[in-house]
Structure formats: structure tokens, C-alpha cells
Motif scaffolding. Structure first.
Motif, mmCIF file in Angstrom:
data_model
loop_
_atom_site.group_PDB
_atom_site.id
_atom_site.type_symbol
_atom_site.label_atom_id
_atom_site.label_comp_id
_atom_site.label_asym_id
_atom_site.label_seq_id
_atom_site.Cartn_x
_atom_site.Cartn_y
_atom_site.Cartn_z
ATOM 1 N N ARG A 47 0.837 -1.185 0.000
ATOM 2 C CA ARG A 47 0.000 0.000 0.000
ATOM 3 C C ARG A 47 0.879 1.244 0.000
ATOM 4 O O ARG A 47 2.085 1.168 0.221
ATOM 5 C CB ARG A 47 -0.900 0.030 1.249
ATOM 6 N N ALA A 96 -8.310 1.095 -2.410
ATOM 7 C CA ALA A 96 -7.840 -0.088 -1.684
ATOM 8 C C ALA A 96 -6.349 -0.041 -1.408
ATOM 9 O O ALA A 96 -5.871 -0.618 -0.424
ATOM 10 C CB ALA A 96 -8.180 -1.346 -2.485
ATOM 11 N N ASN A 97 -5.599 0.660 -2.260
ATOM 12 C CA ASN A 97 -4.140 0.593 -2.169
ATOM 13 C C ASN A 97 -3.464 1.903 -1.776
ATOM 14 O O ASN A 97 -2.277 1.905 -1.484
ATOM 15 C CB ASN A 97 -3.573 0.141 -3.520
#
Length: 372
Positions: free
Chosen positions: A176, A210-211
Motif C-alpha cells: 500500500r 484499496a491501495n
């Protein structure tokens, strides 16, 4: 066999440093010396070998030291442009981050009470700058300005950003990306804007994905104090405190500044197992519950300390211990003659999940020793 010397320079932001390395003959062999400091000021002198060595051993230490300085951005050109005149010049991206001076807890607690300062968590990852060359075409760079691949998920999440955008953040497991600042947006330079204004532009430019995430900003005494204690209890790395109107300049101020960091270090006691030959470092160990030795790697000894002998009990400050046996960002604090071997237990260590340190990362912690 002949004496050697080299002069190296580095100019980044407000920093302008020089480093001189010497390989000199002395009675009984050869010594390696370094002199460094701000250009034009009195330079600090340090012996890089504890005792005179045979020429071949001393030359190896000299060559290794020079290579490390060139790799760290020093240049033989007195203009001090990072990597100029070296083999690394063509790979250098030129995108460098702002580095922060450390502060002790007492100062950090005072800034929690000051509404002119805001706070973010200091993520425990690898520094990552992201430059958007064209929509979907991103270049990642490390703290030292050299390129590094970005995870596909991160690239996908940032693909909608306009060309001419530069972001500052930390690469975290997952993989991430945690972003905490923005330098340019669509070709518009934001360096001279205040930090709170830059953070608002960063948050507006990036939706939740999401990342990729934007590091939260804590303002006001109550919010900063609650987050400070929570991050410490959760064994986070530390916090960053910035003035609301702080501008962005790459490099590190000689002292102070409008952007500061406080790191939650630990101090533990170890036994010296071995003194490194020809170097100012020692290998240290602790003991597990069964009494077996646990090797915790080596710790450098700064020139203001005597090198402790084998068997000495010593205190070492560190960020955390890796399960495979090493200390992350360690600083030697001195001999403990008031303790016995029972103090050197593995149970005292602060552990964190192992994450191999990336080349070129973490070196900005060197100056933290000054506040201990």
C-alpha cells in the motif's frame, strides 16, 4: 602503498556539506580518518579505524567509506549537485524529499498544546515519492532520489491524476501507499503553500482506494494528544509535527524547522559478544528464557565513546528489534556497570514484524542521537 584522500560535497535544499576522507600512514600501520560538517564551518574529525591496520585492510575501509558517501549523494564536484560526476548521475531522478529534524518527547508534548502546529502519524515504511509523467505513467523514487518500481495496485489507483503531479508518502506492506504531502498538482507548484492547504488539496485529489490512503491530519490539543498516546500504545514508529503554514523544501535544515518528528524509541541492555576488527562497531547479544544467546547484530560506536570490551553490558537505543536478530536504527548509549547479566534478557526487547530495510532508506535517523 601510498596515502590517499578525497574531498566530497553535497548541496541539497538548505544543506551544504563537505566530507574529506584520508588514508594515512602512522606508526604501526595505516589509519582512516573522516572530516565532515557544513561547508565553511569547523569540521568534525573522526577516526574510522580504532587502531592502525595493515595497508590492505585500511584501504578496504577507505574505499568502502568513499563508495558509501558517493552512493549517499556526495559528489567530487565542489558544486555539490547530488551524484554529479559519478556513475550514478544518469539514474538520479532529481526528486528529493523533505527530511525532518528529530525532537525529544518534552518538545513534542509542548507542540501538542500549540494550535499553530498540526500532527500526523509517522508511518513505519519506506519513503516513496511519486511523479506522474502522464495519466497512468508514474515513476516512483526512494528517499535518495533513485527510481523504484511501484506496485500495480498503487499505479492503478493513481492513474487518474494529471501529468505534473508529485506526491510524498510511505510505501507500506500490502503493498500500500500512505500519502502525507503533495508538491505539485497538474503542473502547479505547491511548495510555497502552507501545509494544511497542501494537505487539503491532496485529500481532494485522491478518493479512498484499496491501495492508497491519505495520512489523517490531527488539529487541536485534544485530537493531537489522543492520537499521540494511541499511536504510542499501538507501538507506532512516531509522529510528525508541522506548522500549519509550513512550506516544503527538500533536504534537512541544519537545526529546527517548521516540520519535526518524534520517534518512539526503546532502550535495552545487551552483552558485547565481539568487537569488529578495524571498525568502530561491536556485536551484541541477549539471552532467551532457556539461557541461550540471541545474536542481535552489530551496533556502531560513535567517536565520543570508548569501544566497549567483550563481556561489557551496554545500553543501546533502537526503534525495534527484528525477529531474525537485528536492531532497527540503533544508537549506542554507553556501558552499564550498575547491572548484572540478568538485565540482558530477550524479553525486554520491543519487536515488530520483520520487513527488510530497503537500500537508501532510514539514513535520515542518524541525527536522532542528538536529542537522546
Amino acid at each position: 602503498m601510498e596515502k590517499q584522500s578525497v574531498s566530497l560535497y553535497q548541496a541539497k535544499g538548505s544543506t551544504d556539506k563537505e566530507y574529506h576522507c584520508h588514508l594515512d600512514p602512522v606508526e604501526g600501520g595505516w589509519m582512516v580518518y573522516g572530516r565532515n560538517g557544513r561547508r565553511g564551518s569547523a569540521l568534525a574529525h573522526q577516526a574510522k579505524t580504532a587502531t592502525p591496520l595493515p595497508y590492505a585492510e585500511a584501504k578496504e575501509i577507505y574505499d568502502t567509506l568513499v563508495r558509501s558517501k558517493l552512493k549517499g549523494g556526495y559528489s567530487p564536484d565542489d558544486a555539490g549537485v547530488p551524484y554529479q560526476g559519478t556513475a550514478l548521475e544518469s539514474a538520479f531522478t532529481g526528486v528529493l524529499p523533505q527530511l525532518l529534524n528529530p525532537i525529544p518527547e518534552e518538545r513534542a508534548l509542548k507542540l501538542l498544546q500549540d494550535d499553530a502546529w498540526v500532527m500526523q502519524e509517522k508511518d513505519d515504511g519506506h519513503r516513496r515519492m511519486v511523479s506522474v509523467k502522464a495519466p497512468g505513467e508514474l515513476v516512483g523514487s526512494k528517499r535518495n532520489g533513485f527510481p523504484v518500481p511501484l506496485p500495480l495496485g498503487v499505479v492503478d489507483d493513481l492513474s487518474g491524476l494529471p501529468a505534473g503531479t508529485i506526491l510524498d508518502g510511505e510505501a507500506l506492506p500490502g503493498p500500500r501507499l500512505s500519502l502525507f504531502d503533495i508538491l505539485e498538482l497538474g503542473g502547479r507548484k505547491l511548495h510555497e503553500l502552507g501545509f494544511v492547504e497542501r494537505h487539503a488539496l491532496l485529500s481532494a485529489a485522491l478518493g479512498a482506494t484499496a491501495n492508497v490512503s491519505v495520512s489523517p491530519l490531527y488539529q487541536g490539543t485534544a485530537a493531537k494528544t489522543e492520537a499521540f498516546e494511541r499511536i504510542r500504545q499501538q507501538r507506532g514508529e512516531g509522529v510528525v509535527l508541522r506548522k500549519k503554514d509550513a512550506t516544503y523544501a527538500h533536504g534537512r535544515p541544519a537545526s529546527g524547522g517548521d516540520a519535526l518528528k518524534h520517534v518512539f524509541y526503546e532502550t535495552s541492555t545487551f552483552v558485547v559478544e565481539q568487537v569488529a576488527k578495524g571498525k568502530r562497531s561491536v556485536h551484541v547479544v541477549v539471552f532467551d528464557a532457556s539461557g541461550a544467546k540471541v545474536d542481535m547484530g552489530k551496533v556502531s560506536i560513535s567517536s565520543n565513546f570508548e569501544i566497549p570490551p567483550v563481556g561489557a553490558l551496554v545500553d543501546v537505543r533502537y526503534l525495534y528489534a527484528h525477529p531474525d536478530g537485528k536492531l532497527h536504527i540503533s544508537t549506542y548509549k554507553g556501558v552499564r556497570d550498575d547491572l548484572d547479566i540478568s538485565a540482558c534478557s530477550a524479553a525486554q526487547l520491543k519487536y515488530k514484524a520483520d520487513d527488510a530495510r530497503e537500500e537508501g532508506e532510514g539514513d535520515d535517523e542518524e541525527s536522532d542521537a542528538a536529542v537522546a
